[in-house]
Write an enzyme that holds these catalytic residues in place. Structure first.
Site, PDB file in Angstrom:
ATOM      1  N   GLU A  23      -3.524   9.268   7.288  1.00 33.79           N
ATOM      2  CA  GLU A  23      -2.079   9.075   7.492  1.00 33.79           C
ATOM      3  C   GLU A  23      -1.595   9.856   8.712  1.00 33.79           C
ATOM      4  O   GLU A  23      -0.597   9.492   9.334  1.00 33.79           O
ATOM      5  CB  GLU A  23      -1.289   9.478   6.235  1.00 33.79           C
ATOM      6  CG  GLU A  23      -1.423   8.496   5.047  1.00 33.79           C
ATOM      7  CD  GLU A  23      -0.644   7.182   5.236  1.00 33.79           C
ATOM      8  OE1 GLU A  23       0.385   7.180   5.929  1.00 33.79           O
ATOM      9  OE2 GLU A  23      -1.102   6.149   4.692  1.00 33.79           O
ATOM     10  N   CYS A  61     -10.734   3.430  -1.926  1.00 35.74           N
ATOM     11  CA  CYS A  61      -9.398   3.719  -1.393  1.00 35.74           C
ATOM     12  C   CYS A  61      -9.342   3.000  -0.063  1.00 35.74           C
ATOM     13  O   CYS A  61     -10.262   3.128   0.756  1.00 35.74           O
ATOM     14  CB  CYS A  61      -9.206   5.224  -1.201  1.00 35.74           C
ATOM     15  SG  CYS A  61      -7.674   5.639  -0.332  1.00 35.74           S
ATOM     16  N   THR A  62      -8.293   2.240   0.160  1.00 34.01           N
ATOM     17  CA  THR A  62      -8.270   1.395   1.361  1.00 34.01           C
ATOM     18  C   THR A  62      -8.107   2.199   2.654  1.00 34.01           C
ATOM     19  O   THR A  62      -8.289   1.657   3.744  1.00 34.01           O
ATOM     20  CB  THR A  62      -7.155   0.322   1.268  1.00 34.01           C
ATOM     21  OG1 THR A  62      -5.916   0.967   0.978  1.00 34.01           O
ATOM     22  CG2 THR A  62      -7.480  -0.673   0.163  1.00 34.01           C
ATOM     23  N   HIS A  63      -7.768   3.485   2.534  1.00 31.72           N
ATOM     24  CA  HIS A  63      -7.746   4.322   3.733  1.00 31.72           C
ATOM     25  C   HIS A  63      -9.160   4.634   4.245  1.00 31.72           C
ATOM     26  O   HIS A  63      -9.358   4.915   5.418  1.00 31.72           O
ATOM     27  CB  HIS A  63      -7.054   5.655   3.431  1.00 31.72           C
ATOM     28  CG  HIS A  63      -5.566   5.570   3.291  1.00 31.72           C
ATOM     29  ND1 HIS A  63      -4.962   4.957   2.214  1.00 31.72           N
ATOM     30  CD2 HIS A  63      -4.556   6.024   4.078  1.00 31.72           C
ATOM     31  CE1 HIS A  63      -3.633   5.052   2.349  1.00 31.72           C
ATOM     32  NE2 HIS A  63      -3.366   5.692   3.461  1.00 31.72           N
ATOM     33  N   ASP A  75       0.854  -1.195   0.000  1.00 30.54           N
ATOM     34  CA  ASP A  75       0.000   0.000   0.000  1.00 30.54           C
ATOM     35  C   ASP A  75       0.880   1.231   0.000  1.00 30.54           C
ATOM     36  O   ASP A  75       2.059   1.164   0.372  1.00 30.54           O
ATOM     37  CB  ASP A  75      -0.916   0.004   1.235  1.00 30.54           C
ATOM     38  CG  ASP A  75      -1.838   1.221   1.240  1.00 30.54           C
ATOM     39  OD1 ASP A  75      -2.378   1.557   0.158  1.00 30.54           O
ATOM     40  OD2 ASP A  75      -2.000   1.858   2.296  1.00 30.54           O
ATOM     41  N   SER A  76       0.285   2.346  -0.371  1.00 32.49           N
ATOM     42  CA  SER A  76       1.020   3.605  -0.315  1.00 32.49           C
ATOM     43  C   SER A  76       1.287   4.037   1.126  1.00 32.49           C
ATOM     44  O   SER A  76       2.116   4.906   1.355  1.00 32.49           O
ATOM     45  CB  SER A  76       0.223   4.696  -1.031  1.00 32.49           C
ATOM     46  OG  SER A  76      -1.007   4.905  -0.368  1.00 32.49           O
ATOM     47  N   CYS A  78      -4.310  -1.303  -2.250  1.00 34.19           N
ATOM     48  CA  CYS A  78      -4.230   0.116  -2.610  1.00 34.19           C
ATOM     49  C   CYS A  78      -4.912   0.282  -3.968  1.00 34.19           C
ATOM     50  O   CYS A  78      -4.494  -0.325  -4.955  1.00 34.19           O
ATOM     51  CB  CYS A  78      -2.751   0.507  -2.705  1.00 34.19           C
ATOM     52  SG  CYS A  78      -2.474   2.175  -3.330  1.00 34.19           S
ATOM     53  N   ASN A  79      -5.978   1.080  -3.995  1.00 38.40           N
ATOM     54  CA  ASN A  79      -6.720   1.260  -5.245  1.00 38.40           C
ATOM     55  C   ASN A  79      -5.882   1.973  -6.295  1.00 38.40           C
ATOM     56  O   ASN A  79      -5.955   1.650  -7.479  1.00 38.40           O
ATOM     57  CB  ASN A  79      -7.998   2.061  -4.994  1.00 38.40           C
ATOM     58  CG  ASN A  79      -9.103   1.215  -4.410  1.00 38.40           C
ATOM     59  OD1 ASN A  79      -9.943   0.706  -5.122  1.00 38.40           O
ATOM     60  ND2 ASN A  79      -9.085   1.042  -3.098  1.00 38.40           N
ATOM     61  N   THR A  80      -5.093   2.964  -5.864  1.00 40.48           N
ATOM     62  CA  THR A  80      -4.311   3.732  -6.832  1.00 40.48           C
ATOM     63  C   THR A  80      -3.299   2.827  -7.534  1.00 40.48           C
ATOM     64  O   THR A  80      -3.194   2.833  -8.767  1.00 40.48           O
ATOM     65  CB  THR A  80      -3.585   4.893  -6.123  1.00 40.48           C
ATOM     66  OG1 THR A  80      -4.559   5.653  -5.406  1.00 40.48           O
ATOM     67  CG2 THR A  80      -2.894   5.785  -7.120  1.00 40.48           C
ATOM     68  N   TYR A  84      -0.221   8.408  -2.882  1.00 40.27           N
ATOM     69  CA  TYR A  84       0.098   8.136  -4.290  1.00 40.27           C
ATOM     70  C   TYR A  84      -0.869   8.862  -5.229  1.00 40.27           C
ATOM     71  O   TYR A  84      -0.527   9.178  -6.371  1.00 40.27           O
ATOM     72  CB  TYR A  84      -0.016   6.625  -4.581  1.00 40.27           C
ATOM     73  CG  TYR A  84       1.205   5.799  -4.228  1.00 40.27           C
ATOM     74  CD1 TYR A  84       2.241   6.306  -3.450  1.00 40.27           C
ATOM     75  CD2 TYR A  84       1.310   4.481  -4.694  1.00 40.27           C
ATOM     76  CE1 TYR A  84       3.345   5.512  -3.135  1.00 40.27           C
ATOM     77  CE2 TYR A  84       2.417   3.694  -4.396  1.00 40.27           C
ATOM     78  CZ  TYR A  84       3.433   4.209  -3.605  1.00 40.27           C
ATOM     79  OH  TYR A  84       4.516   3.426  -3.304  1.00 40.27           O
ATOM     80  N   GLY A  85      -2.107   9.081  -4.742  1.00 38.96           N
ATOM     81  CA  GLY A  85      -3.196   9.557  -5.598  1.00 38.96           C
ATOM     82  C   GLY A  85      -2.867  10.719  -6.525  1.00 38.96           C
ATOM     83  O   GLY A  85      -3.201  10.681  -7.705  1.00 38.96           O
TER      84      GLY A  85
END
Lengths: 269, 269
Positions: free
Chosen positions: A152, A183-185, A10-11, A73-75, A42-43
């Site tokens: 974050e 988005c996994t966040h 993941d980012s 991570c979707n991005t 990353y987005g």
């Protein structure tokens, strides 16, 4: 049977929402996680840079002898999943297909919202995937660039978080019956998002959906970890402060974990 | 996207319980089904013969340009699934892994029953699979050789059926909290089986579990049928009387279908 760990990339810390699902559904599986918090989010980055970073994460996981890689991570999934899946000889899963598939099954009025980073939304990967599976769906994408920095920095409970979520989601309220957390966040903001969207809107956690697929693929490829009693030995790595990562991770996973700092740029030199 | 049909094979009509699940979960997918009723039941036959017959069914399906093959038959899965999966370059799914995995997730006291044909039970494939995934499970297998003939002769509602099920299941009543219907014919006897075992026993339909996996693998290999509006064009074949097959199929599937007789022995000459 294959007792090697499953790799997660993941980012940053967002992929921990996917890890939590794995721990819940498949508690006997071992995890190696790499979060690139030093370069998150990353987005907003250009695709070529995201591709390069993602390959660094993949190569790091391969040094840990993983049997499968999950793009938590979707991005990274939007930009590099297909390419990595084709190049590696172990299964590689992304979060976009499971999320899209679950949204189609969930919606009753055919109106699906997607929220994600600017990269994920601009790539149109969700609308394309959903419409290719089910052409009549109406899909509305909305970039929420302020969500990842909130997570974050571990400020999910702040009043600022509530205000940001409320203002960001306004264009979608009342417009969809299903909302993909692309988005996994975002599952870390789930209670606020559900509150803003209303109780009748079904939230799809793309990471949780992904783990259901992990379970099926472990079976299909016959690479389950044995369920004999064993102390599961997870390893978490971050490119930024291990202390901050650990605070969020322990809070979110509800268990003590070991976190190590790693310098990917040095490793790749 | 891949608009070719999914192939189903079974020793007879039992696999229709798996087809019904597919029609329910994935109504846009097309089906080619071959039921070997002329040589059913497979259960009491020697393994070498079952292997030979199964390859004939597989080869027939391959002439129909299928994109995936589902072994909708526990006996054929026990004997030949692994071998066929390794030899073909399309995905090949069996019913035993999904059924085993679901049973482990379902049980609370760790006591799982398996009912199936003599071949499936004697092969010990279910206990082996379940124990390899979860060594502490106690698995009791019970062969029910009288069940398939009842279903193949369409006598599920008769008083003979009730008596046979009652007497056959007696050794398992009160001994397990989860019972795997380890033969795809058995869901056609489900109400009687549930009644005999008691409402608290969870029945696992290995075929229905299998279709959940089909959905995931269609996604993973990116071979879904498009969901544009189209008349789905299913094809059913039987090696015995198409009339009798059709009676059971229309009754069970609740829809008109076209059934053709096929002579596999002639085809393979």
């Amino acid at each position: 049977m294959d007792n090697r760990p499953i790799g997660f990339l993941d980012s940053g810390v967002g992929g921990l929402t996917v890890v939590r699902e794995l721990m819940r559904q498949l508690p006997h599986e071992e995890i190696v996680y790499i979060g690139d918090s030093a370069r998150a989010p990353y987005g907003p980055r250009p695709a070529e840079q995201i591709r390069e970073y993602t390959w660094e994460l993949v190569n790091f996981l391969l040094t840990k002898n993983v049997k499968m890689i999950v793009f938590a991570c979707n991005t990274a999934t939007a930009v590099a999943w297909k390419e990595v899946k084709e190049k590696l000889d172990i299964p590689v899963l992304g979060v976009i297909l499971p999320g899209s598939s679950a949204a189609i099954k969930s919606t009753r009025n055919g109106k699906i919202g997607i929220i994600g980073t600017p990269m994920t939304i601009n790539s149109e990967v969700y609308p394309e995937k959903i419409k290719s599976l089910s052409p009549k769906m109406e899909v509305s994408g909305l970039a929420c660039p302020k969500f990842v920095p909130i997570v974050e920095s571990n400020e999910m409970g702040s009043s600022v978080a509530k205000k940001v979520v409320y203002e960001s989601l306004a264009p979608l309220v009342g417009k969809v019956d299903t909302l993909v957390l692309g988005c996994t966040h975002y599952p870390l903001l789930r209670p606020i998002i559900q509150n803003v969207m209303g109780a009748n809107v079904k939230l799809i956690d793309s990471g949780a959906e992904c783990i259901r697929d992990v379970s099926v693929l472990l079976n299909y490829f016959e690479i389950n970890h044995s369920r004999t009693e064993h102390a599961v030995d997870h390893h978490f790595y971050t490119t930024a402060s291990s202390q901050r990562f650990k605070e969020i991770a322990v809070n979110w996973l509800g268990t003590e974990i070991d976190v190590q700092h790693v310098d990917l740029e040095k490793l790749n030199k």
